[in-house]
Design an enzyme around this catalytic site. Structure first.
Site, PDB file in Angstrom:
ATOM      1  N   GLU A  97       0.826  -1.219  -0.029  1.00 20.64           N
ATOM      2  CA  GLU A  97       0.014   0.081  -0.069  1.00 20.64           C
ATOM      3  C   GLU A  97       1.022   1.262   0.072  1.00 20.64           C
ATOM      4  OE1 GLU A  97      -2.801   0.465  -0.505  1.00 20.64           O
ATOM      5  OE2 GLU A  97      -3.970  -1.422  -0.077  1.00 20.64           O
ATOM      6  N   GLY A  98       2.197   1.106  -0.274  1.00 19.60           N
ATOM      7  CA  GLY A  98       3.082   2.332  -0.006  1.00 19.60           C
ATOM      8  C   GLY A  98       3.754   2.178   1.386  1.00 19.60           C
TER       9      GLY A  98
END
Length: 255
Positions: A97-98
């Site tokens: 998700e980063g």
């Protein structure tokens, strides 16, 4: 000890599932609620909670998988049992998700303050409904714990907001991961209070052992979360309140 590990897995997985389902409901209401104001409010709540919905289950899902391996002992580490693959597959979630650190920065650096913190105000209104709905003795105790923790979190948030407005951005955001943990545990505690309220109300009319076991299991897992998990945010509150600079002041050469 196995009961402890199984309870933790149940608390993490069912708490995270409740959180994701709540987010899905907000998304539905954002697009389909007949009241335009309710659609807008659902969107603001979803914006605020999105970093938590992404980060909390992705962090505590692998923790549940890790405990599942431990329950099996040495056999759990082999591919003969599926829990080893579940851990490997789910370990990606805090990364893809980063990274959860980015979600923490997004929450503390941006989402909390959007639209003059209207989303946070809406969230507290929603939580207050369930805090007041806790009518049984057990649920009332948990509601009190959640309410007290929430009040402390609000004070810390206000303090951090003043620091950001004063230009101390790096110092304020240095412990954003602590804020995400604090905020996430409060939200999942809320999810467990909602489930506990429903289970307590339904238990009285349950007409089979399987139903009673299901509701008792929900109540016991809620107790686990409030007794074992929610108190862990005390450390986050201290670090955030003091704006601890231990990690911020570490130099690359010192590693």
């Amino acid at each position: 000890d196995v009961r402890r590990m199984l309870l933790a897995q149940k608390a993490y997985s069912e708490g995270g599932l409740a959180l994701c389902l709540y987010g899905a409901r907000l998304m539905d209401e954002q697009h389909t609620h007949p009241d335009e104001q309710k659609r807008t409010e659902a969107g603001k709540l979803l914006d605020l909670l999105t970093p938590v919905i992404k980060a909390w289950p992705s962090e505590y899902g692998p923790k549940a998988n890790d405990l599942a391996i431990q329950v099996y002992g040495g056999a759990g580490y082999t591919r003969e049992y599926p829990v080893e693959q579940c851990w490997r597959d789910n370990r990606l979630n805090p990364i893809h998700e980063g990274t959860n650190g980015i979600q923490a920065l997004d929450l503390l650096g941006r989402k909390i303050w959007q639209d003059q913190s209207h989303g946070l105000q809406l969230l507290m209104q929603e939580m207050q409904v369930d805090l007041q709905a806790a009518t049984t003795e057990r649920c009332q105790q948990w509601a009190l714990s959640l309410s007290e923790t929430l009040q402390q979190a609000v004070k810390v948030t206000q303090s951090l907001g003043k620091s950001l407005m004063g230009g101390e951005v790096d110092k304020t955001l240095a412990n954003a991961s602590c804020y995400l943990h604090l905020f996430g545990h409060i939200i999942v505690s809320w999810m467990w209070l909602r489930q506990a309220n429903a289970a307590a109300n339904a238990l009285a009319s349950a007409n089979s052992d399987s139903e009673r076991n299901f509701y008792q299991g929900k109540l016991q897992t809620a107790q686990y979360f409030f007794h074992w998990e929610l108190p862990t945010v005390a450390q986050d509150l201290v670090l955030l309140r003091n704006q601890d600079d231990t990690c911020l002041n570490m130099k690359a050469d010192w590693f």
